[in-house]
Design a protein around this motif. Structure first.
Motif, PDB file in Angstrom:
ATOM      1  N   ALA A  74       0.783  -1.315   0.108  1.00  0.00           N
ATOM      2  CA  ALA A  74       0.096  -0.098   0.147  1.00  0.00           C
ATOM      3  C   ALA A  74       1.019   1.259  -0.076  1.00  0.00           C
ATOM      4  O   ALA A  74       0.628   2.209  -0.816  1.00  0.00           O
ATOM      5  CB  ALA A  74      -0.725   0.117   1.313  1.00  0.00           C
ATOM      6  N   THR A 126      -6.200   7.528   0.241  1.00  0.00           N
ATOM      7  CA  THR A 126      -7.149   6.746   1.271  1.00  0.00           C
ATOM      8  C   THR A 126      -6.652   5.426   0.729  1.00  0.00           C
ATOM      9  O   THR A 126      -6.204   5.080  -0.232  1.00  0.00           O
ATOM     10  CB  THR A 126      -8.392   7.189   1.251  1.00  0.00           C
ATOM     11  N   SER A 127      -7.119   4.471   1.841  1.00  0.00           N
ATOM     12  CA  SER A 127      -6.929   3.074   1.321  1.00  0.00           C
ATOM     13  C   SER A 127      -8.049   2.739   0.201  1.00  0.00           C
ATOM     14  O   SER A 127      -7.687   1.781  -0.703  1.00  0.00           O
ATOM     15  CB  SER A 127      -7.481   2.074   2.606  1.00  0.00           C
ATOM     16  N   GLU A 128      -8.972   3.205   0.174  1.00  0.00           N
ATOM     17  CA  GLU A 128     -10.020   3.015  -1.055  1.00  0.00           C
ATOM     18  C   GLU A 128      -9.348   3.530  -2.118  1.00  0.00           C
ATOM     19  O   GLU A 128      -9.541   2.846  -3.378  1.00  0.00           O
ATOM     20  CB  GLU A 128     -11.226   3.851  -0.525  1.00  0.00           C
ATOM     21  N   GLU A 129      -8.655   4.757  -2.245  1.00  0.00           N
ATOM     22  CA  GLU A 129      -7.906   5.430  -3.508  1.00  0.00           C
ATOM     23  C   GLU A 129      -6.734   4.394  -3.925  1.00  0.00           C
ATOM     24  O   GLU A 129      -6.778   4.125  -5.177  1.00  0.00           O
ATOM     25  CB  GLU A 129      -7.439   6.472  -3.256  1.00  0.00           C
ATOM     26  N   ARG A 137      -6.522   1.037  -3.324  1.00  0.00           N
ATOM     27  CA  ARG A 137      -7.344  -0.017  -3.934  1.00  0.00           C
ATOM     28  C   ARG A 137      -7.708  -0.047  -5.092  1.00  0.00           C
ATOM     29  O   ARG A 137      -7.641  -0.859  -6.115  1.00  0.00           O
ATOM     30  CB  ARG A 137      -8.242  -0.661  -2.866  1.00  0.00           C
ATOM     31  N   LEU A 138      -8.366   1.322  -5.258  1.00  0.00           N
ATOM     32  CA  LEU A 138      -9.173   1.616  -6.785  1.00  0.00           C
ATOM     33  C   LEU A 138      -7.919   1.507  -7.906  1.00  0.00           C
ATOM     34  O   LEU A 138      -7.950   1.034  -9.066  1.00  0.00           O
ATOM     35  CB  LEU A 138      -9.676   2.854  -6.805  1.00  0.00           C
ATOM     36  N   LYS A 145      -6.786  -1.825  -8.639  1.00  0.00           N
ATOM     37  CA  LYS A 145      -7.863  -2.760  -9.116  1.00  0.00           C
ATOM     38  C   LYS A 145      -7.634  -2.248 -10.949  1.00  0.00           C
ATOM     39  O   LYS A 145      -7.628  -3.113 -11.832  1.00  0.00           O
ATOM     40  CB  LYS A 145      -9.149  -2.433  -9.115  1.00  0.00           C
ATOM     41  N   ASP A 168      -4.977  -5.894  -7.988  1.00  0.00           N
ATOM     42  CA  ASP A 168      -5.483  -5.936  -6.776  1.00  0.00           C
ATOM     43  C   ASP A 168      -5.846  -7.494  -6.370  1.00  0.00           C
ATOM     44  O   ASP A 168      -5.679  -7.877  -5.173  1.00  0.00           O
ATOM     45  CB  ASP A 168      -6.923  -5.562  -6.921  1.00  0.00           C
ATOM     46  N   GLU A 194      -4.744  -9.449  -3.008  1.00  0.00           N
ATOM     47  CA  GLU A 194      -5.557 -10.039  -2.016  1.00  0.00           C
ATOM     48  C   GLU A 194      -5.126 -11.748  -1.581  1.00  0.00           C
ATOM     49  O   GLU A 194      -5.564 -12.157  -0.834  1.00  0.00           O
ATOM     50  CB  GLU A 194      -6.936  -9.946  -2.524  1.00  0.00           C
ATOM     51  N   TYR A 211      -2.641  -5.724   1.354  1.00  0.00           N
ATOM     52  CA  TYR A 211      -2.034  -4.675   1.065  1.00  0.00           C
ATOM     53  C   TYR A 211      -0.998  -4.136   2.168  1.00  0.00           C
ATOM     54  O   TYR A 211      -0.285  -3.154   2.006  1.00  0.00           O
ATOM     55  CB  TYR A 211      -2.872  -3.389   1.050  1.00  0.00           C
TER      56      TYR A 211
END
Length: 215
Positions: free
Chosen positions: A91, A102-105, A107-108, A111, A116, A120, A126
């Motif tokens: 990460a 952010t963690s969401e950004e 991960r996107l 992906k 991704d 996983e 991450y």
């Protein structure tokens, strides 16, 4: 826009001579040419890694020499052939491109880069430490981490130097689809020796005789 750009690493040994080219918003421009003809040098000059000998490099009509380095790097980013990884989590390695992400950004971006699913599968996901994983990553996995960085940064202009050289056909296809859909409003300069990588380009420029010609 590039106007009559010339550059030499050593005096009287030009790498680029009177190069002229334009790239508009929403265009994917392919750049081809033999090894050592100056393709990567051209991209690095667009980031002001070196000072040009003569000519002009203009972003939205403003000379690159007049643009603050921070602003330039916020809006123009390059993914190179070699992805450097640091002794930190996956990460954090992706977030090098945007430390505030952010963690969401993160991960996107992963992906979109097609990494991704692989992340996983790791025991710590991450949070996996790259110091332990570094030697076990394939060239394609490293390259996708580098691509995730540029997707996370989300610049107006993307410079991509052989971004698919270590990718298999499936991940190459996914990368091209992402560039054509998610990044359709960007300007992308794409160097590749693979004809399959260049299939989605709006135009292809050929580096030849130290200059650029439209193919």
């Amino acid at each position: 826009e590039v106007r009559k750009l010339s550059f030499a690493y050593q005096k009287n040994e030009p790498v680029l001579k009177d190069v002229c080219m334009q790239a508009q918003k929403g265009e994917i421009i392919g750049i081809i040419g033999e090894s050592g003809c100056g393709k990567s040098t051209l991209l690095k000059l667009l980031l002001r890694f070196w000072s040009k000998d003569s000519g002009e490099i203009l972003f939205n009509g403003t000379d690159i020499e007049q643009i603050n380095s921070g602003n330039l790097l916020d809006n123009v980013t390059m993914v190179s052939q070699v992805t450097y990884l640091f002794d930190d989590t996956i990460a954090a390695n992706i977030a090098v491109a945007k430390p505030s992400a952010t963690s969401e950004e993160i991960r996107l971006a992963a992906k979109r880069a097609g990494i991704d699913d692989f992340i996983e599968t790791l025991p710590d996901g991450y949070d996996t430490d790259m110091g332990q994983m570094n030697a076990r990553l394939s060239g394609g996995e490293r390259q996708r981490i580098g691509i995730a960085r540029i997707f996370l940064r989300n610049p107006d202009i993307c410079l991509m130097d052989e971004p698919s050289s270590a990718l298999d056909a499936l991940h190459e296809k996914e990368l091209l689809h992402t560039l054509q859909t998610e990044y359709a409003d960007k300007t992308i300069l794409l160097i590749s020796h693979r004809s399959s990588t260049l299939t989605g380009c709006n135009r292809i420029l050929k580096m030849q005789d130290k200059t650029v010609k439209e193919k």
